[in-house]
Structure formats: C-alpha cells, structure tokens
Design a protein around this motif. Sequence first.
Motif, mmCIF file in Angstrom:
data_model
loop_
_atom_site.group_PDB
_atom_site.id
_atom_site.type_symbol
_atom_site.label_atom_id
_atom_site.label_comp_id
_atom_site.label_asym_id
_atom_site.label_seq_id
_atom_site.Cartn_x
_atom_site.Cartn_y
_atom_site.Cartn_z
ATOM 1 N N ILE A 160 0.847 -1.195 0.000
ATOM 2 C CA ILE A 160 0.000 0.000 0.000
ATOM 3 C C ILE A 160 0.882 1.246 0.000
ATOM 4 O O ILE A 160 1.924 1.271 0.661
ATOM 5 N N TYR A 161 0.457 2.268 -0.738
ATOM 6 C CA TYR A 161 1.075 3.588 -0.584
ATOM 7 C C TYR A 161 0.113 4.458 0.215
ATOM 8 O O TYR A 161 -1.067 4.561 -0.115
ATOM 9 N N ALA A 162 0.637 5.030 1.290
ATOM 10 C CA ALA A 162 -0.156 5.909 2.153
ATOM 11 C C ALA A 162 0.296 7.349 1.937
ATOM 12 O O ALA A 162 1.496 7.612 1.741
ATOM 13 N N TYR A 163 -0.663 8.253 1.971
ATOM 14 C CA TYR A 163 -0.316 9.670 1.870
ATOM 15 C C TYR A 163 -0.049 10.170 3.284
ATOM 16 O O TYR A 163 -0.959 10.302 4.116
ATOM 17 N N SER A 173 -0.650 5.529 12.780
ATOM 18 C CA SER A 173 0.765 5.172 12.680
ATOM 19 C C SER A 173 0.952 4.147 11.569
ATOM 20 O O SER A 173 0.136 3.233 11.404
ATOM 21 N N MET A 174 2.022 4.300 10.831
ATOM 22 C CA MET A 174 2.283 3.427 9.685
ATOM 23 C C MET A 174 3.409 2.451 10.006
ATOM 24 O O MET A 174 4.437 2.849 10.550
ATOM 25 N N VAL A 283 -8.518 11.036 -0.555
ATOM 26 C CA VAL A 283 -8.183 9.611 -0.421
ATOM 27 C C VAL A 283 -6.903 9.477 0.391
ATOM 28 O O VAL A 283 -5.976 10.288 0.241
ATOM 29 N N ALA A 284 -6.836 8.448 1.248
ATOM 30 C CA ALA A 284 -5.679 8.291 2.135
ATOM 31 C C ALA A 284 -4.667 7.259 1.654
ATOM 32 O O ALA A 284 -3.458 7.453 1.838
ATOM 33 N N MET A 285 -5.129 6.146 1.071
ATOM 34 C CA MET A 285 -4.232 5.043 0.731
ATOM 35 C C MET A 285 -4.541 4.501 -0.653
ATOM 36 O O MET A 285 -5.621 4.740 -1.203
ATOM 37 N N TYR A 286 -3.580 3.731 -1.185
ATOM 38 C CA TYR A 286 -3.703 3.219 -2.553
ATOM 39 C C TYR A 286 -2.849 1.955 -2.672
ATOM 40 O O TYR A 286 -1.653 1.994 -2.400
ATOM 41 N N PHE A 287 -3.449 0.835 -3.044
ATOM 42 C CA PHE A 287 -2.670 -0.360 -3.363
ATOM 43 C C PHE A 287 -2.025 -0.118 -4.730
ATOM 44 O O PHE A 287 -2.709 -0.175 -5.765
ATOM 45 N N MET A 303 4.282 7.151 1.027
ATOM 46 C CA MET A 303 5.097 6.181 1.765
ATOM 47 C C MET A 303 4.592 4.756 1.541
ATOM 48 O O MET A 303 3.410 4.467 1.733
ATOM 49 N N PRO A 304 5.481 3.847 1.125
ATOM 50 C CA PRO A 304 5.057 2.452 0.995
ATOM 51 C C PRO A 304 4.949 1.781 2.354
ATOM 52 O O PRO A 304 5.830 1.942 3.214
ATOM 53 N N ILE A 305 3.862 1.072 2.573
ATOM 54 C CA ILE A 305 3.706 0.317 3.813
ATOM 55 C C ILE A 305 3.264 -1.105 3.478
ATOM 56 O O ILE A 305 2.684 -1.363 2.434
#
Length: 350
Positions: A160-163, A173-174, A283-287, A303-305
């Motif tokens: 996932i990429y998180a903004y 927290s990521m 939008v907050a996150m994106y696969f 940020m990749p998580i």
Amino acid sequence: MARVGQKTCVSNWPGILSAISGRRFPLNWTIQPSTTTSAAPQKLVVYGPWGVNTPEGKIFLDLIKPFEKKYNVVIEYTGTTDYSTEAQQMTSGTPPFDVVVFAPVGLARQLAAGGYLTDLTPYLQSSGLLSELIPYYLEPLNVSGRIYGVPVDAWSKPGIYAYVPTMQKYGISMPTAINERWSWDQFLQYIGKLKGAGVIPVGTGAADQWPLVIIFEPIAYSLGGKDLYYAIMCHKISYTSPIVEQAFEFYLSLVASGAFGPTAFAASQHFIDVYALMKNGTVAMYFMGDWTPFFNKNYTAFMPIMAPSINPELAGQYFVVSGGDWALVPKNAPHNKTLAIQFALWLASK
C-alpha cells in the motif's frame, strides 16, 4: 522479507514475487553506430506500455533520441497495454511493430515456443551484453536454453502507498517493520477511522481495471503465501477452490466496509486520478506500485507500507510482487529486423 524465484507459468501476469525493488539495468555496454550517411532515415515501429503523455512515456521518448541520431532512424512509437492483440498480431505473421515492450511473461514464452519471436541469444553473446544483464531477469524469457526477450526495466508492488500528511493528520501510525505490520482487523479499524473523518480510505483506479489486481495480490499472498499466489496467477487452482473463495471474501469485505467510498466514485477513478485525490486529502491510501513516488515527484509524502497480515502463520513473512518489461523482436519484423535487434539490445543496456 521472503524472496522466491521467477515462475515460468503461462499467465497474463508476470507473477514475480521477490524482495527485489525497481532496479534498472546496465551499464557499460554500447553498440557501434552505423556509418553516418546522407541517406533518408530508416523506420522502426515500436510498441510499449507507456502512454506518450505520461511521465514514463516522455522519459522513454527522450531516452531513444540518441539511438535515432546514431542510427539515422525514425522511431514511431505507440503506447498500449493490449497484450492480447499484440500477441495475435505476432501469431498472424504480420505484426505492425518491429519491437514490442511486453510484460506478460507466460504469453511471451508461448510466443517463443511457437516460433513467433526472434532468438536473441547469438546477438547477446557476440555483443558481450549477456554477461552484463541480471540473470534473474533473463531467466523468464529463457526458453529451452535460448533467450527471446531482454529486460528493459523492473518494478515492484510493495503493498500500500499511504499519503503521509493525511495519515498523520488523523493519528494513524504506519508500520515500518514486520513486527509493526497491521493485522487485517487493525486495517479495518483504520478504514473506519478515516471514514468517520470524511476521508475515502482507499483509492481504486478501477476505471482502468488493472489496478484492481494490485488490491487482490496482497490478499492472496497474505492469506496463503507465495504458493497460493503462484497457484492463482499460473491458473493451477480453481477459482471455486475454498481458499480462493476465501481470498475473494476478504476483497469483498473491503468493499462492504466502505473502504473505497461510494460505488460510482470508486468506479470512476482512473489510475492516475487517485494521486490527485490523495494530495487534496480526499483519499488516504492506494494499493499501487513503486512508480508512485516517481509519478508524483515526491519520495516522502507517498510512503510504501506493508499490506495487512491475514494468516497468523505468515505474520512474520512479507512478500513483494515484482516484475518487469521485456523487449521482444517478432520473427517477422516488418521493417528492418537487424536494426530492431540492435534497438532491443540497446534498450536493455540503458
């Protein structure tokens, strides 16, 4: 982090799981240019996966300019990911292109086995390029000891990429280590928290369809590891198998949770649109894949998580889907086959 080798399954997806991130290829290898003349430019037709107006497409078009100048050639480029049509054009014996940059390994192997691709082995050997390329990325297009495609780039999909500004704003927290990885229940809790704040938790890119696969991939490998992932991608397991149905149930649970927002909103998003929605706080996150920071020219806000853990037995393992694109030369290249081979090898050297 788990790393496994390339599978050579017949599939329309590269399906490479590894810990390798987006590496570029060499290096020092060069082709001696043809003697400059006042003759009219030669023509090469090249198909690739990058749209001419995308950041990647613009970089590709700049990259090939030195080749055009050295070889007195005009390259006509078309951006498309219609791999099935490209394969049909090659099997017809009259492809419209001289070189195609191609992603689906299984389909490319079928074309090679059927005699529709040019064997690049002798050219790689005589040029010295063979020893410069990463063997891991040569192996997928090694069919019966002969190489039918050369790697031109690599990519990975870490989860996932998180903004970051949005996640920080709402106190989420990521994870930065495997032992901090979210569980599926935690993931759903954070989705609920974001929804409650009026934020769409996850973007889809659904209008382009292929991003939906990137949501399913981490569900598959988090549930059943690399074995389940490969079984699905290589069509070795039925979609009605209980464990595959379970994977889709997790996918549907995201839909039911409202993670993607209203149906019309989720369905309308194109791949690139999601980035703007992240930057404006919608939008907050994106696969999505590791091209995300590149597209946005921002390596800190995106940020990749790690994808959330599903199977407790795999909680200590982390998988990354990785793959690439390969340059192929059809057996019946329509214009200048010798120049097409030179161009494919030149691409692999960059």
